[in-house]
Design a protein around this motif. Structure first.
Motif, mmCIF file in Angstrom:
data_model
loop_
_atom_site.group_PDB
_atom_site.id
_atom_site.type_symbol
_atom_site.label_atom_id
_atom_site.label_comp_id
_atom_site.label_asym_id
_atom_site.label_seq_id
_atom_site.Cartn_x
_atom_site.Cartn_y
_atom_site.Cartn_z
ATOM 1 N N TYR A 127 0.847 -1.199 0.000
ATOM 2 C CA TYR A 127 0.000 0.000 0.000
ATOM 3 C C TYR A 127 0.883 1.250 0.000
ATOM 4 C CZ TYR A 127 -3.547 -3.434 1.273
ATOM 5 O OH TYR A 127 -4.393 -4.521 1.279
ATOM 6 N N PRO A 128 1.461 1.611 -1.133
ATOM 7 C CA PRO A 128 2.436 2.716 -1.191
ATOM 8 C C PRO A 128 1.844 4.087 -0.891
ATOM 9 C CG PRO A 128 1.893 1.924 -3.395
ATOM 10 C CD PRO A 128 1.281 0.956 -2.443
ATOM 11 N N ASP A 129 0.519 4.220 -0.925
ATOM 12 C CA ASP A 129 -0.095 5.517 -0.608
ATOM 13 C C ASP A 129 -0.217 5.749 0.890
ATOM 14 O OD1 ASP A 129 -0.343 6.100 -3.285
ATOM 15 O OD2 ASP A 129 -2.376 5.288 -3.438
ATOM 16 N N THR A 130 0.098 4.763 1.674
ATOM 17 C CA THR A 130 0.101 4.909 3.131
ATOM 18 C C THR A 130 1.500 4.604 3.649
ATOM 19 O OG1 THR A 130 -0.452 2.586 3.570
ATOM 20 C CG2 THR A 130 -2.293 4.105 3.236
ATOM 21 N N HIS A 131 1.724 4.936 4.911
ATOM 22 C CA HIS A 131 2.991 4.568 5.545
ATOM 23 C C HIS A 131 2.660 3.852 6.849
ATOM 24 C CE1 HIS A 131 7.262 4.622 6.320
ATOM 25 N NE2 HIS A 131 7.011 5.014 7.561
ATOM 26 N N VAL A 132 3.313 2.716 7.054
ATOM 27 C CA VAL A 132 3.042 1.902 8.237
ATOM 28 C C VAL A 132 4.300 1.829 9.100
ATOM 29 C CG1 VAL A 132 2.307 -0.349 9.090
ATOM 30 C CG2 VAL A 132 1.334 0.558 6.960
ATOM 31 N N VAL A 133 4.131 2.117 10.387
ATOM 32 C CA VAL A 133 5.238 2.183 11.339
ATOM 33 C C VAL A 133 5.113 1.024 12.334
ATOM 34 C CG1 VAL A 133 6.307 3.558 13.169
ATOM 35 C CG2 VAL A 133 5.350 4.690 11.144
ATOM 36 N N PRO A 134 6.185 0.254 12.537
ATOM 37 C CA PRO A 134 6.150 -0.770 13.589
ATOM 38 C C PRO A 134 6.293 -0.120 14.961
ATOM 39 C CG PRO A 134 8.296 -0.757 12.519
ATOM 40 C CD PRO A 134 7.449 0.248 11.788
ATOM 41 N N VAL A 135 5.390 -0.459 15.870
ATOM 42 C CA VAL A 135 5.377 0.151 17.208
ATOM 43 C C VAL A 135 5.469 -0.941 18.264
ATOM 44 C CG1 VAL A 135 3.931 1.367 18.894
ATOM 45 C CG2 VAL A 135 4.125 2.239 16.557
ATOM 46 N N PHE A 136 6.344 -0.719 19.225
ATOM 47 C CA PHE A 136 6.417 -1.592 20.393
ATOM 48 C C PHE A 136 5.790 -0.866 21.573
ATOM 49 C CE2 PHE A 136 8.553 -2.818 24.364
ATOM 50 C CZ PHE A 136 8.205 -4.163 24.398
ATOM 51 N N VAL A 137 4.714 -1.424 22.100
ATOM 52 C CA VAL A 137 4.039 -0.855 23.268
ATOM 53 C C VAL A 137 4.556 -1.557 24.522
ATOM 54 C CG1 VAL A 137 1.848 -0.615 24.484
ATOM 55 C CG2 VAL A 137 1.981 -0.104 22.033
ATOM 56 N N LEU A 138 5.106 -0.778 25.419
ATOM 57 C CA LEU A 138 5.640 -1.334 26.657
ATOM 58 C C LEU A 138 4.525 -1.559 27.662
ATOM 59 C CD1 LEU A 138 8.192 -2.033 28.359
ATOM 60 C CD2 LEU A 138 8.095 0.325 29.192
ATOM 61 N N GLY A 139 4.410 -2.773 28.154
ATOM 62 C CA GLY A 139 3.432 -3.074 29.200
ATOM 63 C C GLY A 139 4.007 -2.729 30.562
ATOM 64 N N ALA A 140 4.036 -1.459 30.865
ATOM 65 C CA ALA A 140 4.718 -0.994 32.076
ATOM 66 C C ALA A 140 3.853 -1.080 33.324
ATOM 67 C CB ALA A 140 5.184 0.452 31.883
ATOM 68 N N GLU A 141 2.573 -1.447 33.182
ATOM 69 C CA GLU A 141 1.674 -1.416 34.333
ATOM 70 C C GLU A 141 1.399 -2.793 34.925
ATOM 71 O OE1 GLU A 141 -1.737 1.353 33.829
ATOM 72 O OE2 GLU A 141 -0.856 1.735 31.869
ATOM 73 N N ASN A 231 5.121 4.020 25.604
ATOM 74 C CA ASN A 231 4.650 3.637 26.934
ATOM 75 C C ASN A 231 3.304 4.319 27.151
ATOM 76 O OD1 ASN A 231 4.149 3.117 29.605
ATOM 77 N ND2 ASN A 231 6.115 3.867 30.363
ATOM 78 N N LEU A 232 2.228 3.559 27.179
ATOM 79 C CA LEU A 232 0.882 4.123 27.305
ATOM 80 C C LEU A 232 0.538 4.551 28.726
ATOM 81 C CD1 LEU A 232 -1.112 1.762 24.918
ATOM 82 C CD2 LEU A 232 -0.415 4.120 24.498
ATOM 83 N N ASN A 233 1.419 4.241 29.674
ATOM 84 C CA ASN A 233 1.184 4.671 31.053
ATOM 85 C C ASN A 233 1.635 6.122 31.202
ATOM 86 O OD1 ASN A 233 0.541 4.712 33.745
ATOM 87 N ND2 ASN A 233 2.424 3.682 34.401
ATOM 88 N N ASP A 234 0.862 7.002 30.572
ATOM 89 C CA ASP A 234 1.167 8.425 30.534
ATOM 90 C C ASP A 234 -0.136 9.203 30.696
ATOM 91 O OD1 ASP A 234 1.446 11.114 28.944
ATOM 92 O OD2 ASP A 234 3.516 10.449 29.309
#
Length: 546
Positions: A127-141, A231-234
């Motif tokens: 899908y060259p019309d979009t850009h996809v980013v790999p994300v690592f979500v930290l389970g800090a809680e 880190n979603l604990n924000d």
């Protein structure tokens, strides 16, 4: 540190390997009864619809970039360029997540991240019309300290004696120097090992929390692969989630939704994965993470003296959303509320609880991501390859019952056939004939020959077991080597990815280890990837099994 190891890569189906749960196998084989609980089958074509749905889902992209940029300043790591692109409306994420495990815990930790990288690359090509980013979500809680306070470097168990309570990501790294010294000793004194230990000492500082150290380590290891650590604990992320927090705590809306799906899954032959509570949030305080329960007068914080009326709880959520920590039932919703996400990349156990969430997501007005099973890999080092070759074994031979393998091995290497199954069948046939003849004279005599057959069969089995035991002694050196190989390559009967650290291989090959994995990783092709190092003088090849 940068030379790619020559490898042969074989593919084993999940079913053939004997190492995966039935639900994993069913998902890999696209069993319709299980896929009915997913948003779509995990194929590249299916993402077109998911991208369209995500375009219509509001996400505060500016806040996302600002918060994560601030977090990277805490890590003291320069963020990848991909972070800034998250502010653009045509940029999306694929997410994987994990707890703040000590030194990244078992191998599958890095396999999850590289699987997300592989998927993002495929989507960017498709899908060259979009850009996809790999994300690592930290389970800090999370607060399961016993799950994350150790790692294994070969046979050495490295343990951090935290002696703290509450969310593990918030724990300060008091006493971490002892664990770092043990890692240094286990990895050896080569230049490469010293470099890796230096990075660990820089990252895992005593003045940091485990969450910050883990995020910084991941950020530094994978910055060249465009991985963004979140880190979603924000507070700002929790503010975006505040209405969902209030709905869940005040209305207890998730339990009925998830349990209804679990009932349907059970009817389809799949057991429930997550335990659903009436209220699926914890209350965070310094050093504490306690459950919230409703009572006749409002809400109490379990194991504390804290109590809130309904009005006070509403005010607390509005004023301090950061104090409310989701459990496994609500955590996926927080993630999808804050990120423009297309897919979740996880292991079999994670996908099992995600498959219980689709009805819940619809209820909370969130698009459901495509669920992608992370790559599973098995790395066979050259020294093990040489030993297996000398024994005449394949790596896959070690995946089954080790005792059965030893029996087959010693029987195969003995010139006389010790399989008495044919003899037993012949005797059974003869005595069954005798039984019929005896019964023609007196029906009460029918069982005597059959009892004799059972007795002879048991005695032959005992004799075979005794002979195999004697042969094991005769082949003691080979038997010891097989047991040692099995323990190294299939520790405690399970895949090495579930126990062993990535650090020894990273010391040996550096980022070339990640690069080789990425050349062959494809989480949409759900197979066990067997990476066999090619000993010097051999030519690598690639073929597939299963």
């Amino acid at each position: 540190m940068t030379v790619k190891p020559p490898v042969r890569v074989d593919l084993l189906s999940f079913r053939e390997s004997g190492q995966f749960a039935n639900r994993d196998i069913a998902y890999a084989e696209a069993e319709p009864t299980l896929l009915a609980f997913a948003a779509a089958a995990p194929t590249l074509e299916a993402f077109a619809k998911t991208i369209s749905a995500r375009r219509d889902q509001a996400v505060d992209r500016q806040a996302l970039v600002e918060v994560v940029t601030t977090q990277y300043q805490t890590y003291k790591v320069t963020p990848p360029a991909a972070l800034a692109r998250l502010a653009e409306s045509n940029t999306f994420t694929v997410v994987t997540a994990h707890q703040a495990s000590l030194f990244l815990g078992p191998l599958y930790y890095v396999y999850k991240i590289l699987s997300a990288v592989s998927l993002a690359r495929q989507l960017n090509d498709r899908y060259p019309d979009t850009h996809v980013v790999p994300v690592f979500v930290l389970g800090a809680e999370d607060h399961d300290l016993e799950e994350i306070d150790h790692t294994f470097i070969e046979s050495t168990r490295i343990h951090w004696d935290a002696q703290q309570n509450g969310a593990t990501g918030a724990m300060q790294l008091d006493g971490i120097s002892t664990a770092l010294d043990e890692v240094a000793a286990a990895l050896g004194d080569s230049y490469a090992a010293q470099q890796v230990v230096s990075i660990l000492r820089k990252t895992y500082c005593a003045d940091r929390s485990l969450g910050v150290a883990t995020a910084a380590f991941v950020a530094e290891l994978f910055v060249d692969y465009g991985v963004v650590v979140v880190n979603l604990n924000d507070r700002r992320f929790k503010q975006a989630f505040a209405q969902d927090i209030a709905r869940e705590i005040l209305g207890q809306e998730s339990r009925a939704l998830v349990e209804a799906t679990q009932t349907e899954l059970h009817a389809a032959g799949f057991a429930a994965q997550a335990y659903v509570r009436e209220i699926n949030f914890f209350y965070l305080q310094d050093g504490r993470r306690d459950r919230i329960e409703r009572d006749t007068e409002g809400f109490r914080i379990v194991d504390t003296r804290l109590h809130f009326s309904e009005a006070e709880m509403c005010a607390e959520i509005e004023a301090h959303p950061e104090r409310f920590s989701p459990n496994v039932v609500m955590r996926p919703l927080l993630q999808e509320r804050c990120l423009p996400n297309l897919a979740y990349v996880g292991g079999g156990g994670e996908l099992a609880y995600w498959l219980e969430r689709r009805r819940q997501f619809a209820h909370f007005g969130l698009p459901f991501p495509i669920l992608v099973r992370r790559d599973s890999a098995w790395w066979i080092e050259a020294t093990a390859v040489r030993r297996l070759d000398k024994l005449g074994l394949r790596p896959a031979d070690l995946l089954g019952d080790p005792d059965a393998l030893l029996r087959r091995y010693v029987k195969h290497h003995h010139e006389c056939d010790l399989n008495f199954a044919t003899v037993s069948a012949q005797i059974n046939g003869l005595l069954t004939d005798v039984s019929e003849r005896a019964a023609s004279v007196d029906p009460t005599l029918r069982q005597r020959p059959l009892a004799t057959a059972a007795y002879v069969e048991n005695r032959l089995a005992d004799l075979e077991t005794r002979l195999v035991r004697l042969l094991k002694r005769k082949h003691e050196r080979e038997v010891t080597l097989i047991r040692s190989l099995a323990q190294d390559l299939v520790p405690n009967g399970g895949l090495q990815e579930r126990r062993e650290s990535f650090l020894p291989l990273y010391v040996r090959y550096g980022k070339a280890f990640f690069d080789v994995l990425l050349e062959h990783f494809d989480p949409l092709a759900m197979r066990l990837k067997v990476f066999t190092e090619v000993p010097a003088g051999s030519l690598p090849s690639r073929h597939a099994e299963g």
